[in-house]
Scaffold this motif. Structure first.
Motif, mmCIF file in Angstrom:
data_model
loop_
_atom_site.group_PDB
_atom_site.id
_atom_site.type_symbol
_atom_site.label_atom_id
_atom_site.label_comp_id
_atom_site.label_asym_id
_atom_site.label_seq_id
_atom_site.Cartn_x
_atom_site.Cartn_y
_atom_site.Cartn_z
ATOM 1 N N SER A 148 18.402 -19.902 3.580
ATOM 2 C CA SER A 148 18.348 -21.026 4.521
ATOM 3 C C SER A 148 19.534 -21.052 5.469
ATOM 4 O O SER A 148 19.436 -21.556 6.578
ATOM 5 C CB SER A 148 18.270 -22.354 3.759
ATOM 6 O OG SER A 148 17.016 -22.493 3.132
ATOM 7 N N GLY A 149 20.672 -20.510 5.060
ATOM 8 C CA GLY A 149 21.846 -20.500 5.929
ATOM 9 C C GLY A 149 21.967 -19.263 6.791
ATOM 10 O O GLY A 149 23.017 -19.041 7.392
ATOM 11 N N CYS A 150 20.898 -18.460 6.876
ATOM 12 C CA CYS A 150 20.961 -17.194 7.624
ATOM 13 C C CYS A 150 20.250 -17.311 8.967
ATOM 14 O O CYS A 150 19.164 -17.885 9.059
ATOM 15 C CB CYS A 150 20.328 -16.062 6.813
ATOM 16 S SG CYS A 150 21.289 -15.608 5.373
ATOM 17 N N ASP A 151 20.847 -16.740 9.983
ATOM 18 C CA ASP A 151 20.319 -16.764 11.336
ATOM 19 C C ASP A 151 19.750 -15.385 11.657
ATOM 20 O O ASP A 151 20.465 -14.478 12.080
ATOM 21 C CB ASP A 151 21.456 -17.129 12.295
ATOM 22 C CG ASP A 151 20.965 -17.399 13.712
ATOM 23 O OD1 ASP A 151 19.734 -17.475 13.906
ATOM 24 O OD2 ASP A 151 21.807 -17.515 14.614
ATOM 25 N N PHE A 152 18.441 -15.212 11.460
ATOM 26 C CA PHE A 152 17.811 -13.899 11.637
ATOM 27 C C PHE A 152 17.416 -13.652 13.089
ATOM 28 O O PHE A 152 16.966 -14.549 13.792
ATOM 29 C CB PHE A 152 16.574 -13.784 10.746
ATOM 30 C CG PHE A 152 16.902 -13.552 9.298
ATOM 31 C CD1 PHE A 152 17.200 -12.287 8.832
ATOM 32 C CD2 PHE A 152 16.946 -14.614 8.412
ATOM 33 C CE1 PHE A 152 17.516 -12.071 7.503
ATOM 34 C CE2 PHE A 152 17.262 -14.413 7.080
ATOM 35 C CZ PHE A 152 17.548 -13.138 6.618
ATOM 36 N N ASP A 153 17.555 -12.400 13.495
ATOM 37 C CA ASP A 153 17.166 -11.969 14.840
ATOM 38 C C ASP A 153 15.807 -11.288 14.843
ATOM 39 O O ASP A 153 15.036 -11.440 15.785
ATOM 40 C CB ASP A 153 18.203 -10.986 15.387
ATOM 41 C CG ASP A 153 19.576 -11.613 15.500
ATOM 42 O OD1 ASP A 153 19.845 -12.241 16.532
ATOM 43 O OD2 ASP A 153 20.364 -11.481 14.553
ATOM 44 N N ILE A 154 15.553 -10.494 13.798
ATOM 45 C CA ILE A 154 14.271 -9.788 13.690
ATOM 46 C C ILE A 154 13.708 -10.021 12.298
ATOM 47 O O ILE A 154 14.409 -9.847 11.293
ATOM 48 C CB ILE A 154 14.432 -8.275 13.948
ATOM 49 C CG1 ILE A 154 14.916 -8.024 15.377
ATOM 50 C CG2 ILE A 154 13.117 -7.532 13.701
ATOM 51 C CD1 ILE A 154 15.078 -6.556 15.744
ATOM 52 N N ALA A 155 12.444 -10.425 12.239
ATOM 53 C CA ALA A 155 11.744 -10.615 10.967
ATOM 54 C C ALA A 155 10.584 -9.639 10.909
ATOM 55 O O ALA A 155 9.774 -9.580 11.845
ATOM 56 C CB ALA A 155 11.233 -12.047 10.832
ATOM 57 N N VAL A 156 10.524 -8.858 9.835
ATOM 58 C CA VAL A 156 9.520 -7.794 9.703
ATOM 59 C C VAL A 156 8.558 -8.131 8.568
ATOM 60 O O VAL A 156 8.990 -8.495 7.465
ATOM 61 C CB VAL A 156 10.200 -6.439 9.409
ATOM 62 C CG1 VAL A 156 9.160 -5.325 9.323
ATOM 63 C CG2 VAL A 156 11.248 -6.115 10.460
ATOM 64 N N LEU A 157 7.272 -7.983 8.829
ATOM 65 C CA LEU A 157 6.249 -8.136 7.791
ATOM 66 C C LEU A 157 5.676 -6.773 7.444
ATOM 67 O O LEU A 157 5.185 -6.059 8.322
ATOM 68 C CB LEU A 157 5.120 -9.043 8.265
ATOM 69 C CG LEU A 157 3.953 -9.189 7.273
ATOM 70 C CD1 LEU A 157 4.350 -10.049 6.089
ATOM 71 C CD2 LEU A 157 2.710 -9.754 7.962
ATOM 72 N N THR A 158 5.729 -6.407 6.156
ATOM 73 C CA THR A 158 5.084 -5.168 5.715
ATOM 74 C C THR A 158 3.611 -5.432 5.406
ATOM 75 O O THR A 158 2.723 -4.906 6.066
ATOM 76 C CB THR A 158 5.796 -4.582 4.486
ATOM 77 O OG1 THR A 158 5.817 -5.551 3.416
ATOM 78 C CG2 THR A 158 7.222 -4.169 4.831
ATOM 79 N N ASN A 159 3.334 -6.251 4.420
ATOM 80 C CA ASN A 159 1.958 -6.573 4.013
ATOM 81 C C ASN A 159 2.023 -7.724 3.023
ATOM 82 O O ASN A 159 3.091 -8.017 2.480
ATOM 83 C CB ASN A 159 1.280 -5.359 3.352
ATOM 84 C CG ASN A 159 2.154 -4.782 2.250
ATOM 85 O OD1 ASN A 159 2.389 -5.404 1.218
ATOM 86 N ND2 ASN A 159 2.669 -3.573 2.461
ATOM 87 N N VAL A 160 0.907 -8.368 2.790
ATOM 88 C CA VAL A 160 0.860 -9.434 1.786
ATOM 89 C C VAL A 160 -0.399 -9.297 0.951
ATOM 90 O O VAL A 160 -1.511 -9.353 1.466
ATOM 91 C CB VAL A 160 0.897 -10.842 2.424
ATOM 92 C CG1 VAL A 160 0.796 -11.914 1.340
ATOM 93 C CG2 VAL A 160 2.181 -11.049 3.218
ATOM 94 N N THR A 161 -0.199 -9.049 -0.343
ATOM 95 C CA THR A 161 -1.294 -9.090 -1.313
ATOM 96 C C THR A 161 -0.821 -9.979 -2.465
ATOM 97 O O THR A 161 0.336 -10.379 -2.514
ATOM 98 C CB THR A 161 -1.628 -7.680 -1.845
ATOM 99 O OG1 THR A 161 -0.453 -7.120 -2.457
ATOM 100 C CG2 THR A 161 -2.085 -6.761 -0.716
ATOM 101 N N GLU A 162 -1.689 -10.271 -3.397
ATOM 102 C CA GLU A 162 -1.336 -11.204 -4.478
ATOM 103 C C GLU A 162 -0.195 -10.664 -5.337
ATOM 104 O O GLU A 162 -0.221 -9.530 -5.794
ATOM 105 C CB GLU A 162 -2.550 -11.488 -5.371
ATOM 106 C CG GLU A 162 -3.531 -12.444 -4.736
ATOM 107 C CD GLU A 162 -4.497 -13.050 -5.744
ATOM 108 O OE1 GLU A 162 -4.304 -12.845 -6.960
ATOM 109 O OE2 GLU A 162 -5.434 -13.733 -5.315
#
Length: 496
Positions: free
Chosen positions: A189-203
């Motif tokens: 919560s205290g981090c200021d991200f510049d790039i967010a990457v999504l690989t994949n989402v499964t259960e």
């Protein structure tokens, strides 16, 4: 920093026995308390932090952070807040002077591929001759210096401390894994991200998140919380999304910043075509607005094509040269414990992989199926005290792709291993007869059996633990490394 200065950043419900003092540190772990520190009472899986207040005070804590009104804190300041995890993240970031605001922060989230992708991103960023940092399951790195690994994404005080160390040592860019636990438990919560990457989402992690919707929403928070400020220090904030993931529309809507996509199947800014998967590596042709051309990897598997595309997309967004990035990727031999081949000159293949989800196991075994010349023998298990719904599916996947399976212990933790086996077996039996698998309680014996069974051209897959060098039981944690074990057994077999 004085307590009064720290509290300016915090919404406080009440203060008891307030007195100002110089804060020496903030922690949720009593063994890290130093005189003058703040102890945060976090809920744990077995005990609540309030149980350890006496020990924290004994070690010199001068303040206790809690969201439980009834907590008694004799002889120290009690800081009562609406939500202790959020407050811990705020205090930690403030105490270390918000280091992420001066670092280029790149976070990678997803069910599978986080470790490999963040690892590759760090390698690519290092080509700029600037010092880089890496925080992930396998390694914490400051430049070439290795730090002890605490967790995939460490708790807020540890994370902010590491980021501060990175800043002080001249790091400019940080590549880090961001787990769903870390998002839900507000570690970042205290981090200021510049790039967010999504690989994949499964259960996955349904033992923690309870439902897939909750799990998906935890991942979504990463993208929605990047803010509406499109730039930091004059550089764009970007969400890098897998266009082929079934949940792409959800993340597209969640992202409050510019979006760049990568894919194999669908139109995207960075796309791989003409893919060829072989034992010795994967090759494909990349098209992008920043450059295009063939890439010949030493990494293999369709899942690694996705990982490489994600990392390459970040590099291109960051302004790195396409040809230089391509050369770096082509020289990567592997990531520890991720489809890692154990080769001592034997005439069969042994692969160790961290795959511990249905999707992860299927990715590995499907890849092996594409190049295996003979039988596939799979050693696997399921972790105790974790999502039970994935056990039968993992049994079915292992049975479907393998000629023979050996079901064994993973990290049983507090569960009876035989109960875990009973929940995996229905999946195995669905696609295999009783003669198609065996149960072996001891993991060493299971790996030994698999390697003894292997003939020329066979592939032995040892799944579940990858880089881990331990095994967790109810009353103990022992040293155990699948790679080390496999090497010893192969060596003895070759020596006769």
């Amino acid at each position: 920093m004085k307590l009064s200065q720290l509290l300016k950043s915090l919404m406080v419900k009440s203060l008891e026995k307030y007195q100002d003092f110089e804060v020496t540190g903030i922690t949720h772990f009593t063994e890290k308390i130093q005189p003058g520190g703040i102890f945060a009472c976090l809920p744990g899986t077995q005990d609540h932090g309030i149980k350890f207040i006496p020990r924290a005070l004994e070690k010199g804590a001068r303040a206790v952070l809690t969201d439980i009104k009834e907590v008694q804190v004799p002889g120290a300041v009690k800081i009562l807040v609406p939500e202790v995890r959020e407050a811990l993240a705020v205090l930690s970031a403030k105490f270390f002077d918000f280091p992420s605001t001066r670092l280029r922060m790149i976070g990678v989230t997803g069910t599978n591929g986080k470790t490999t992708t963040s690892y590759l991103i760090e390698l690519l960023l290092a080509q700029r001759e600037q010092k880089t940092g890496l925080i992930g399951t396998i390694q914490y790195k400051i430049g070439e210096e290795m730090l002890p690994v605490l967790a995939t994404t460490p708790e807020a005080p540890d994370l902010q401390s590491i980021l501060r160390q990175m800043e002080q040592q001249g790091v400019s860019c940080v590549s880090m894994e961001v787990s769903s636990h870390a998002l839900e438990l507000k570690r970042v919560s205290g981090c200021d991200f510049d790039i967010a990457v999504l690989t994949n989402v499964t259960e996955d992690h349904l033992d923690f998140h309870q439902t897939f919707e909750s799990y998906l929403n935890a991942k979504g928070k990463f993208f929605s919380r990047m803010g509406n400020a499109y730039e930091k220090s004059g550089r764009p904030r970007v969400a890098v999304l897998n266009r082929d993931d079934p949940n792409f529309p959800f993340f597209y809507e969640q992202a409050g910043v510019q979006i760049v996509t990568y894919s194999i199947k669908r139109p995207a800014e960075v796309r791989a075509k003409n893919i060829l998967i072989r034992d010795e590596g994967a090759s494909f042709y990349v098209e992008s607005p920043w450059g295009e051309g063939p890439i010949n990897l030493k990494l293999t598997g369709l899942f690694n094509v996705y990982n490489v595309l994600a990392a390459l997309t970040v590099a291109l967004v960051e302004g790195l040269d396409f040809e230089a990035s391509k050369k770096i990727l082509e020289n990567v031999h592997g990531v520890p414990g991720r489809f890692e081949k154990i080769n001592l000159g034997q005439d069969f293949t042994v692969i160790v992989d961290y795959a511990h989800t249905p999707d992860g196991l299927e990715n590995v075994l499907r890849t092996v199926k594409e190049f295996a010349q003979n039988k596939i023998i799979t050693v696997f298990g399921c972790g105790g005290d974790r999502d039970r719904t994935k056990r039968a599916p993992m049994g079915e996947i292992a049975g479907f792709y393998s000629d023979f399976c050996i079901l064994t212990t993973d990290n049983p933790r507090r569960e009876n291993p035989y109960q875990i086996f009973r929940e995996v077996e229905p999946g195995l039996l669905k696609v295999k007869g009783k003669e198609g698998y065996q149960v072996c309680l001891d993991r060493f014996e299971a790996i030994t059996r698999a390697i003894q069974l292997a003939e020329a051209g066979d592939v032995v897959v040892i799944a579940g633990k990858g880089h881990e060098d331990y095994q967790i039981f109810k009353d103990s944690t022992i040293h155990f490394d699948d790679r080390e074990t496999a090497r010893d057994i192969i060596r003895r077999r070759l020596e006769g």
